[in-house]
Scaffold this motif. Structure first.
Motif, mmCIF file in Angstrom:
data_model
loop_
_atom_site.group_PDB
_atom_site.id
_atom_site.type_symbol
_atom_site.label_atom_id
_atom_site.label_comp_id
_atom_site.label_asym_id
_atom_site.label_seq_id
_atom_site.Cartn_x
_atom_site.Cartn_y
_atom_site.Cartn_z
ATOM 1 N N ILE A 70 2.088 1.746 -3.413
ATOM 2 C CA ILE A 70 1.051 2.290 -4.295
ATOM 3 C C ILE A 70 0.926 3.805 -4.084
ATOM 4 C CG2 ILE A 70 -1.417 2.271 -4.836
ATOM 5 C CD1 ILE A 70 -1.434 -0.692 -3.880
ATOM 6 N N LEU A 71 0.910 4.193 -2.815
ATOM 7 C CA LEU A 71 0.793 5.624 -2.517
ATOM 8 C C LEU A 71 1.974 6.396 -3.101
ATOM 9 C CD1 LEU A 71 -0.502 5.504 1.181
ATOM 10 C CD2 LEU A 71 -1.817 5.978 -0.884
ATOM 11 N N ARG A 72 3.156 5.781 -3.002
ATOM 12 C CA ARG A 72 4.335 6.440 -3.591
ATOM 13 C C ARG A 72 4.187 6.514 -5.104
ATOM 14 N NH1 ARG A 72 8.999 5.657 -0.438
ATOM 15 N NH2 ARG A 72 10.180 6.532 -2.144
ATOM 16 N N ALA A 73 3.690 5.427 -5.715
ATOM 17 C CA ALA A 73 3.570 5.391 -7.174
ATOM 18 C C ALA A 73 2.608 6.463 -7.683
ATOM 19 C CB ALA A 73 3.114 4.010 -7.640
ATOM 20 N N VAL A 74 1.510 6.702 -6.961
ATOM 21 C CA VAL A 74 0.557 7.694 -7.448
ATOM 22 C C VAL A 74 0.996 9.113 -7.101
ATOM 23 C CG1 VAL A 74 -1.370 6.076 -7.351
ATOM 24 C CG2 VAL A 74 -1.001 7.656 -5.446
ATOM 25 N N GLY A 75 2.171 9.235 -6.499
ATOM 26 C CA GLY A 75 2.760 10.565 -6.403
ATOM 27 C C GLY A 75 2.836 11.203 -5.028
ATOM 28 N N PHE A 76 2.547 10.439 -3.962
ATOM 29 C CA PHE A 76 2.696 11.038 -2.645
ATOM 30 C C PHE A 76 4.159 11.090 -2.241
ATOM 31 C CE2 PHE A 76 -1.732 9.429 -2.000
ATOM 32 C CZ PHE A 76 -2.301 10.688 -1.956
ATOM 33 N N SER A 77 4.529 12.148 -1.551
ATOM 34 C CA SER A 77 5.881 12.245 -1.021
ATOM 35 C C SER A 77 5.955 11.416 0.262
ATOM 36 C CB SER A 77 6.209 13.703 -0.716
ATOM 37 O OG SER A 77 5.370 14.163 0.325
ATOM 38 N N GLU A 118 0.831 -1.204 0.000
ATOM 39 C CA GLU A 118 0.000 0.000 0.000
ATOM 40 C C GLU A 118 0.868 1.259 0.000
ATOM 41 O OE1 GLU A 118 -2.688 0.153 3.329
ATOM 42 O OE2 GLU A 118 -2.806 2.326 3.173
#
Ligand SMILES: Nc1ncnc2c1ncn2[C@@H]1O[C@H](COP(=O)(O)OP(=O)(O)OP(=O)(O)O)[C@@H](O)[C@H]1O
Ligand SMILES: [Mg+2]
Lengths: 249, 224
Positions: free
Chosen positions: B124-131, B121
């Motif tokens: 995934i969060l990193r992949a969608v662009g979260f720092s 998870e």
């Protein structure tokens, strides 16, 4: 600055250390892709397709070589800058969908904009409607079929209206009928101007892309000699082969 | 369709609900720990300040009031020798410290397992662009939610439970059936909030800080 190709991958190498052995996942990868292309990337398992997509999407950085997207060198960005780049420019679609199991379809689509001051909620709804999931918005991924999950993932990839869509084996886990629908959807998105890169083993998917490159052992073995648009399109020979297969099947 | 609430807080909430067994374990751990620490600190306060004399009836002297100020409850005989007093202070301090450390260890372990299960998870969060900072925020919000629920549970359930347990043990049943309502002084309320957040946010931070910085590709390759 924007005169060069949309995507320019230049002599990129990437090694992975697995204990005492090292794998050259990318080995002198060169590639140029124009804006608005829809390119299938084919090649045997382990040839570096996923690694290539990860590099272009700024998920990972090369050991050597450079990657430019729209004139911006992304290979030298730090992790924070790469996260920003991914958020604004790239939509990822994965083989195993990579949805968050505890969230509904709509929430999954809205995940990338969770921290926005005014999240584009209506856009999320519209995207799901467009994916034919109007009455599935409140369902968690566990209650959706593979094809439905992938369409949720596509809606999520589109929420920030990225210029580039990277799909890694997008049809690897869904039946061929649904795969066809998904590819049609990709084509539609491409018609709307999105640049699409699809890594795939599926010849039907690859055949419906506008052009194709083949990778092996971490570099391009076919499609490297660029046509005017920077890409080699399916050769006549391959188109004939494809037709034969269709006739046979 | 109504505009649903969806933000980092509801995101965390949906996860806490989904993992409710684990959430509950953490809440029980923290609230009992904080309740115990409230008891020991009120005792310490009483011992150090020598509040209460024989005319103020406290638990240790064998009388059970219906509602008690925790500062005045666990009084000691002011006749207590200097040496006994010091040993008691040391004992209370060391016990509190050990209880706190054990609770922190349990919290850290629980969080570390939770984070391990959520590596994908995070990827995934990193992949969608979260720092990494934004993802850290998501997890700290979750830790803070656990903390706040635990704190309220500590004040309204944990402390009455611990105080009554102590009272029964001291009385050894001589007082019959009774219920002591502890009144927690404001100083202790503030301190207990700090201790609670220290437990929940501290353990969350320690469990997440290293995994959150690994490469998104490595995080997403995790098979669970
Ligand atoms: N994070 C990693 N750690 C170790 N080795 C890796 C990692 N990522 C890729 N590799 C290795 O690098 C090589 C290329 O992998 P990659 O996933 O890019 O291939 P692929 O073409 O996508 O294969 P497939 O068609 O099976 O998905 C493989 O040998 C793989 O084992
Ligand atoms: Mg792959």
């Amino acid at each position: 600055m924007d005169d060069g190709p949309f995507i320019k991958v230049d002599s990129v190498t990437k090694r992975y250390n697995m204990g005492h052995s090292t794998v050259n996942a990318l080995n002198g990868m060169d590639l140029e892709i124009e804006e608005g292309e829809m390119v299938a990337i084919m090649g045997p398992s382990g040839s570096g397709k996923t690694t290539l997509l990860n590099m272009i999407g700024g998920l990972d950085s090369p050991d050597s070589g450079t990657i430019h997207i729209k004139g911006m060198e992304i290979s030298s960005l730090n992790e924070g800058q790469r996260a920003q780049f991914r958020k604004n420019n790239v939509g990822f679609i994965f083989q195993f969908f990579n949805l968050i199991p505890s969230l509904t379809a709509l929430e999954n689509v809205l995940v990338p904009v969770m921290f926005d001051k005014d999240p584009p909620f209506e856009r999320g709804v519209q995207l799901l409607e467009r994916m034919g999931l109007k009455d599935r918005m409140g369902h968690i991924p566990g209650k959706l079929s593979g094809g439905e999950r992938q369409r949720v993932a596509i809606a999520r990839a589109l929420i920030n209206d990225p210029m580039l869509i990277l799909a890694d084996e997008p049809t690897g886990n869904i039946d061929s009928e649904t795969a066809r629908e998904i590819v049609s959807l990709f084509k539609e998105l491409n018609d709307e101007g999105k640049t699409m890169l699809l890594a795939t083993h599926d010849r039907i998917v690859a055949g419906r892309a506008r052009s194709m490159i083949k990778v092996r052992d971490g570099h391009v073995v076919k499609g490297k000699a660029h046509s005017r648009s920077g890409m080699v399109h399916l050769s006549d020979e391959e188109k004939v082969k494809k037709k034969k297969r269709v006739v046979k099947g | 369709m109504d505009r649903p609430m969806f933000n980092p807080a509801t995101y965390s909430m949906s996860h806490l609900v989904k993992e409710r067994t684990r959430s509950l374990t953490m809440i029980v751990t923290i609230s009992l720990t904080v309740a115990f620490l409230l008891l020991t600190s009120s005792l310490l306060f009483g011992v150090i300040n020598e509040i209460g004399t024989s005319e103020k009836q406290g638990l240790l002297q064998g009388s059970i009031p219906g509602s008690i100020d925790m500062f005045e409850t666990f009084q000691l005989d002011s006749e207590l020798s200097e040496r006994a007093r010091n040993s008691l202070i040391n004992y209370l301090m060391i016990t509190s410290l050990i209880v706190f450390l054990v609770a922190f260890f349990i919290m850290y372990n629980t969080m570390a397992i939770a984070v391990k299960e959520r590596r994908k998870e995070i990827g995934i969060l990193r992949a969608v662009g979260f720092s990494t900072g934004e993802i850290l925020k998501i997890f700290l919000v979750e830790g803070a939610m656990i903390g706040m629920i635990s704190w309220i549970a500590a004040l309204f359930l944990g402390t009455p439970f611990i105080v009554n347990l102590a009272a029964y043990l001291i009385e050894r049943g001589d007082g019959g059936i009774f219920f002591v309502q502890p009144v927690i002084p404001p100083q202790l309320i503030a301190i207990s909030l700090a201790v609670t957040l220290g437990l929940s946010l501290g353990s969350t931070y320690m469990a997440i800080i290293k995994p959150i910085r690994s490469s998104p590709v490595a995080l997403m390759r995790t098979r669970i």
